[in-house]
Structure formats: structure tokens, C-alpha cells
Design a protein around this motif. Structure first.
Motif, PDB file in Angstrom:
ATOM      1  N   SER A  95       9.028  -7.012   1.301  1.00  0.00           N
ATOM      2  CA  SER A  95       9.898  -6.188   0.453  1.00  0.00           C
ATOM      3  C   SER A  95      10.055  -4.816   1.079  1.00  0.00           C
ATOM      4  N   PRO A  96      11.057  -4.042   0.667  1.00  0.00           N
ATOM      5  CA  PRO A  96      11.178  -2.664   1.159  1.00  0.00           C
ATOM      6  C   PRO A  96       9.901  -1.857   0.931  1.00  0.00           C
ATOM      7  N   GLN A  97       9.237  -2.061  -0.191  1.00  0.00           N
ATOM      8  CA  GLN A  97       8.009  -1.309  -0.472  1.00  0.00           C
ATOM      9  C   GLN A  97       6.895  -1.689   0.505  1.00  0.00           C
ATOM     10  N   GLN A  98       6.827  -2.974   0.841  1.00  0.00           N
ATOM     11  CA  GLN A  98       5.821  -3.401   1.819  1.00  0.00           C
ATOM     12  C   GLN A  98       6.100  -2.803   3.195  1.00  0.00           C
ATOM     13  N   GLU A  99       7.385  -2.686   3.541  1.00  0.00           N
ATOM     14  CA  GLU A  99       7.744  -2.018   4.801  1.00  0.00           C
ATOM     15  C   GLU A  99       7.331  -0.547   4.752  1.00  0.00           C
ATOM     16  N   GLN A 100       7.541   0.099   3.616  1.00  0.00           N
ATOM     17  CA  GLN A 100       7.133   1.484   3.450  1.00  0.00           C
ATOM     18  C   GLN A 100       5.610   1.620   3.569  1.00  0.00           C
TER      19      GLN A 100
END
Length: 323
Positions: A95-100
Motif C-alpha cells: 500500500s502507499p502507507q507501506q511504501e512510506q
């Protein structure tokens, strides 16, 4: 069963057959006294192509390399920080949050592999910055690969090695002082770092690290010295982009811009590519298109293997090495 025997028994059609043909063409080119350039695009160093490419260099199956700035540095990153790398097999599901979260841990992702910023990039920056500043102070200038050769051969990095050094293609190249061409080096992590040190004033003369035009001049001298007979220099292209597009142009430059005579065309051409052969793609252009640009000839042995280079290149190298 030897790898070569297995491949020749099973790889009989389509891209698998093209792999066999290209590998045999590579061997024939060398057996006839030819030289070979290998070009590295994508993230081949992070894919640990050095495991097979280093052996190709040791056995004199490669005479010159062109690579992106990323492939130049990432072989060294892997050499000194391999234990800190993280593999993420489910990278497609992040997810975008995991990438962050990866960013906040200073883990820079390349497909399924995360490069650790502090242990890899910053560690190299501290050491190579000294070389940049010393050269700048002395009014000297070197190519990007020459700065890497200096630090690798100096032994300054040995205490950090986390893989068997025989699997570092750049270290093997340094031992042989192999010519390397790095077009667009500015488009790399260390290229960005170098720009920042020029802006901050740590390096006074931006030309302390030589650039692309000087690389083309360097390549032209090398090509003229090696291509003294018809079709003596081959071109083995892994991927597309500037790593392939830049060096192949040395031949039409010598012919058309310098009006030099008796300069042979490239004597062998193979590309491992997953690029679409359409939409004006230089990387995906079929080899025959290069005839119109004065790079290849009608009779030049030409091969294209439409597949994943991380799968194909080690297999081609295995055949060339007789494994």
C-alpha cells in the motif's frame, strides 16, 4: 548435466532458441578474434548479475562495459551492504502507507529489493567524497568509474565487504582496468550527491568528475584502436535506455560526423529486451532499424531475445563460459 547441455536440449524454439543462437554467435565472435561490449540497463547490479558477469570479465569474455550510473554504484552498494538489504516478494501488494514506512526506514525499493541508505549509499558517499575533494584540490579530473576504481583498489572498503568479492563485477573490472562508459552518470544517487557537494562548495570545479561528452570521446578512441579490421567489435545489450543507445552511436558519429573512412560497423548485435517494438521506442526497435542509422550492416549477426534479462543473461553467459 552441464548447464549448456541442458539448455541446448530443452531450449529449441521461440525466445529460448534465440537465446541459444545469440550465445553461440557471441562465442563465434570471440573465437574469431572479436571484442565484446556488454551494456547494462535497468537494475542489473541490484539483481546481482555480478555473480555471472564477474566470471565473464575474469575469463576475458568482455572487453568493455557501458552501464548506467545506477548499475555502476549499485554493484558496490551490494558489495558493502548486502546483509542489510531486504527482499519483499509481495512488492506488488504494498500500500502507499507501506511504501512510506520503507522511506521512513531509509529503505529504497527497487522492485522486490530494498537498498539500505545508511549502510550502502552514505557509507560510499563518505569515502568517495574524499576522492572528489582531493582531485578537485589538485586540479585533476577523472571519470566516474575511475573514482570507483580508486577506492576499490585502495582497499578502503574491504572491511565492509558482505559478499564474496569474486561476485562483484566492478571489482573484477577494476583489477583489469577494464574500460567502462557511464553515460548520464548524473542520473544516479552518487550523481545527485556530487551535485549537492558542488552546490555546497565542497567541490569547487564541477568538471572534477568528467561527463558524457568526454565519455563519447574516450569511447571513440577505444573503438578506433580496437576495430582495425572488419566487424571486430560486438555489442551485447542487456535492456534498453541510455546504456545501449549512447555507445552504439559511436560508429555513425565516426562515419557521419567525423567523416572517417575504414571504420567498421558493429560486428555482432544482441539485445535482451522486454520493451515493446512499437510507439517509437528506441529500446524496443528491432535490430534492422539500426541499419538505417549506420550502426549495423545487412550481414551483421543480429539477435533479439524478448524476455527478462535477470533470467536470460546468466544463461547466455553460462554457454559462453562453457558451463
Amino acid at each position: 548435466m552441464k548447464i549448456t547441455n541442458f539448455l541446448k536440449h530443452h531450449f529449441r524454439h521461440f525466445n529460448s532458441a534465440a537465446l541459444i543462437d545469440a550465445a553461440e554467435g557471441y562465442k563465434n565472435h570471440l573465437d574469431n578474434g572479436g571484442q565484446m561490449m556488454v551494456t547494462l540497463a535497468g537494475a542489473m547490479s541490484t539483481a546481482e548479475l555480478g555473480i555471472s558477469l564477474a566470471e565473464m570479465i575474469r575469463q576475458d569474455k568482455v572487453q568493455i562495459i557501458t552501464c548506467t550510473g545506477a548499475n555502476l554504484e549499485e554493484d558496490v552498494f551490494n558489495l558493502v551492504a548486502h546483509d542489510y538489504y531486504e527482499r519483499i516478494p509481495n512488492y506488488r501488494d504494498l500500500s502507499p502507507q507501506q511504501e512510506q514506512d520503507l522511506l521512513e526506514r531509509h529503505m529504497n525499493r527497487v522492485t522486490d529489493t530494498c537498498i539500505p541508505e545508511m549502510e550502502a549509499m552514505r557509507r560510499i558517499e563518505d569515502i568517495i567524497l574524499d576522492e572528489w575533494m582531493n582531485a578537485d584540490k589538485n586540479g585533476e579530473s577523472y571519470f566516474p568509474h575511475e573514482f570507483f576504481y580508486k577506492i576499490l583498489l585502495s582497499g578502503k572498503l574491504e572491511k565492509y565487504y558482505q559478499i564474496d568479492p569474486k561476485n562483484s563485477w566492478l571489482l573484477e573490472a577494476a583489477k583489469k582496468n577494464l574500460p567502462i562508459i557511464v553515460p548520464g552518470w548524473e542520473d544516479s544517487t552518487l550523481g545527485n550527491m556530487y551535485a549537492s557537494h558542488c552546490i555546497s562548495g565542497d567541490v569547487k570545479d564541477v568538471h572534477t568528475v568528467k561527463g558524457g561528452i568526454q565519455y563519447m570521446m574516450y569511447l571513440s578512441d577505444w573503438y578506433i584502436s580496437k576495430a582495425k579490421e572488419e566487424s571486430t567489435v560486438g555489442f551485447f545489450q542487456i535492456g534498453g535506455g541510455i546504456a545501449g543507445d549512447f555507445p552504439i552511436c559511436v560508429v555513425p558519429m565516426l562515419h557521419q560526423d567525423l567523416q572517417m573512412e575504414n571504420i567498421p560497423l558493429w560486428g555482432y548485435f544482441c539485445q535482451i529486451s522486454d520493451s515493446t517494438t512499437s510507439y517509437g521506442s528506441y529500446s524496443g526497435a528491432v535490430p534492422n532499424e539500426k541499419i538505417t542509422w549506420g550502426k549495423l550492416g545487412v550481414d551483421t549477426p543480429k539477435y533479439i531475445i524478448e524476455s527478462d534479462a535477470t533470467i536470460v543473461a546468466p544463461l547466455v553467459f553460462a554457454i559462453v563460459l562453457g558451463e
